[in-house]
Design an enzyme around this catalytic site. Structure first.
Site, PDB file in Angstrom:
ATOM      1  N   ARG A  50       4.718  61.849  -1.086  1.00  0.00           N
ATOM      2  CA  ARG A  50       2.947  61.706  -0.515  1.00  0.00           C
ATOM      3  C   ARG A  50       1.747  62.385  -1.043  1.00  0.00           C
ATOM      4  NH1 ARG A  50       2.640  63.162   4.096  1.00  0.00           N
ATOM      5  NH2 ARG A  50       4.863  62.816   4.896  1.00  0.00           N
ATOM      6  N   TYR A 102     -17.075  43.118   1.221  1.00  0.00           N
ATOM      7  CA  TYR A 102     -16.285  42.406   1.256  1.00  0.00           C
ATOM      8  C   TYR A 102     -16.019  42.114   3.074  1.00  0.00           C
ATOM      9  CZ  TYR A 102     -10.890  41.640   0.319  1.00  0.00           C
ATOM     10  OH  TYR A 102      -9.638  41.618  -0.032  1.00  0.00           O
ATOM     11  N   ASP A 174     -18.414  51.071  -3.185  1.00  0.00           N
ATOM     12  CA  ASP A 174     -17.616  49.911  -3.174  1.00  0.00           C
ATOM     13  C   ASP A 174     -18.017  48.933  -4.704  1.00  0.00           C
ATOM     14  OD1 ASP A 174     -15.984  48.483  -4.111  1.00  0.00           O
ATOM     15  OD2 ASP A 174     -15.730  47.724  -1.838  1.00  0.00           O
ATOM     16  N   LYS A 199      -8.192  44.294  -8.773  1.00  0.00           N
ATOM     17  CA  LYS A 199      -9.393  43.622  -9.501  1.00  0.00           C
ATOM     18  C   LYS A 199      -9.692  43.924 -11.196  1.00  0.00           C
ATOM     19  CE  LYS A 199      -9.497  42.177  -5.574  1.00  0.00           C
ATOM     20  NZ  LYS A 199     -10.382  42.448  -3.978  1.00  0.00           N
TER      21      LYS A 199
HETATM   22  C1  LIG Z   1     -10.904  42.825  -3.008  1.00  0.00           C
HETATM   23  C2  LIG Z   1     -11.266  44.029  -2.881  1.00  0.00           C
HETATM   24  C3  LIG Z   1     -11.565  45.322  -1.709  1.00  0.00           C
HETATM   25  C4  LIG Z   1      -9.897  45.302  -0.887  1.00  0.00           C
HETATM   26  O1  LIG Z   1      -9.129  45.654  -2.049  1.00  0.00           O
HETATM   27  P1  LIG Z   1      -7.678  44.678  -1.514  1.00  0.00           P
HETATM   28  O2  LIG Z   1      -7.219  46.273  -2.625  1.00  0.00           O
HETATM   29  O3  LIG Z   1      -7.621  43.495  -1.642  1.00  0.00           O
HETATM   30  O4  LIG Z   1      -7.072  45.601  -0.437  1.00  0.00           O
HETATM   31  C5  LIG Z   1     -12.847  45.143  -1.192  1.00  0.00           C
HETATM   32  N1  LIG Z   1     -13.661  45.777  -2.064  1.00  0.00           N
HETATM   33  C6  LIG Z   1     -13.710  44.329  -2.395  1.00  0.00           C
HETATM   34  C7  LIG Z   1     -15.482  44.659  -3.040  1.00  0.00           C
HETATM   35  C8  LIG Z   1     -13.196  43.877  -2.786  1.00  0.00           C
HETATM   36  O5  LIG Z   1     -13.106  42.667  -3.524  1.00  0.00           O
END
Ligand SMILES: *Cc1c(COP(=O)(O)O)cnc(C)c1O
Length: 385
Positions: A50, A102, A174, A199
């Protein structure tokens, strides 16, 4: 340390390259929870997975290098990464978020952190002078996405970073939709970068992961503490998969973007399409700012069909592009933000921020461009019948 200058090399050779003892060109998967100590009070530098794991550490060094930050941290999902960053704040603090963040970011603030007294306000972060008036003494950070989800709204990252610095608060970006290959917020002045690595960074729709990169030793110490204390870490095997995905980031993104540019142009000229949101189109909001801060418009497109089109029929008529949540994989995906990714945002707020029931979001994959265009064309035709 290999000798290179450019990001196309860094995605392959960056961070901790290979494995010295064996010469393996890939970082091994250290599938272990613990490490035998040399003697009482003396360890190998690794104690418990961890706290730290060599495969995860290689990924963390890699993303820090790509984002030009001081340190990187890997989490079990993008939401775990966002949760770790939000854990920097305390009861009574307030976070400003842009109106198109998001849905999950809104949800964790509204339904989880709200219970602990962390406040948030949704603001239009594209209007910097209006935004600055909203920075009251309890505001401790501005969290943005550019392009923001799902209308691909552009926010000026260096302007946000500047006003954040002026007020002694953090700027958090983000960067999921762009990746460090197309946009590096820390170079533009941001303090913290977050990724849903699920992604584009993973890129193959085969893992869920999150990353955080910070611009200072002080923030690095704080996030390391939170990561170990709250424990939402990424496992060794997924860390390996993510390193593997990142190696092809530059070639994948080049194809994603060239396909997206062509499809945006096609949709923009299509009489059945009412609105196209794509930061690479000259007629959209934020085109100039995006051009200044990013390499190009990325590979996400949102659009609205004309009122006479049956949106359900459009989705059911697609024969190549899949109807699914998520984005950034090699395969093209479409989604309906109002009922899928952004369903957790109340109807009234959705209308106010432009997430209409007719909005379609397209994650452009790396398939053949004619196959993609033909699929859209026939589904749009079907939706008009
Ligand atoms: C998908 C997404 C998230 C969340 O991420 P997860 O891996 O699904 O927990 C946060 N910000 C953006 C812009 C996203 O597209």
């Amino acid at each position: 340390m290999k000798n290179y200058k450019e990001i196309e090399s860094a995605v392959i050779h960056g961070g901790i390259y290979g494995d010295k003892p064996t010469g393996s060109v890939n970082v091994p998967i250290f599938q272990t929870s613990t490490y035998e100590q040399i003697a009482l009070g003396q360890n190998t530098g690794w104690e418990y997975s961890r706290t730290g794991n060599p495969t995860r550490a290689a990924l963390e060094a890699l993303i820090a290098e790509l984002e030009k930050g001081v340190a990187g941290f890997a989490f079990g999902s993008g939401m775990a990464a966002i949760t770790a960053v939000l854990s920097l704040f305390k009861s009574g603090d307030k976070i400003i978020i842009s109106s198109n963040v998001y849905g999950g970011t809104f949800r964790v603030l509204d339904k989880v952190f709200n219970n602990f007294g962390l406040k948030y306000s949704i603001e239009d972060t594209t209007n910097i002078s209006e935004l600055e008036k909203k920075i009251t003494s309890d505001v401790k950070a501005i969290l943005i996405e550019s392009p923001a989800n799902p209308l691909l709204t552009i926010t000026d990252i260096s302007a946000i970073s500047k006003i954040a610095k002026k007020h002694g608060i953090l700027s958090i970006v983000d960067n999921t939709f762009m990746t460090p290959y197309l946009q590096r917020p820390i170079e533009l002045g941001a303090d913290i970068v977050i990724h849903s690595a699920t992604k584009y960074l993973g890129g193959h729709s085969d893992l869920v992961a999150g990353l955080v990169v910070v611009n200072s030793k002080e923030l690095a110490d704080k996030i390391a503490f939170i990561q170990n204390a709250t424990g939402g870490v990424l496992g060794p095997f997924d860390s390996f998969l993510l390193i593997r995905g990142i190696k092809t980031l530059s070639v994948r993104m080049d194809r994603h973007v060239s396909n997206a540019e062509k499809l945006a142009e096609y949709l923009n000229n299509n009489k059945s399409v009412k609105n196209v949101y794509y930061p690479g189109l000259k007629n959209v909001q934020g085109y100039d700012i995006n051009k200044k801060q990013a390499k190009n418009g990325g590979a996400m497109i949102s659009f609205e069909l004309n009122e006479n089109c049956d949106i359900k029929k459009f989705f059911s008529s697609l024969k190549l592009i899949a109807l699914a949540e998520s984005l950034g994989g090699v395969e093209s995906l479409v989604c309906h933000p109002a009922t899928m990714t952004h369903a957790s945002i109340p109807y009234e707020i959705r209308q106010k921020i432009g997430i209409t029931d007719g909005l379609i979001r397209l994650s452009v994959g790396i398939e053949n461009i004619s196959d993609l265009q033909n699929d859209l064309e026939q589904a749009i035709k079907e939706s008009e019948k």
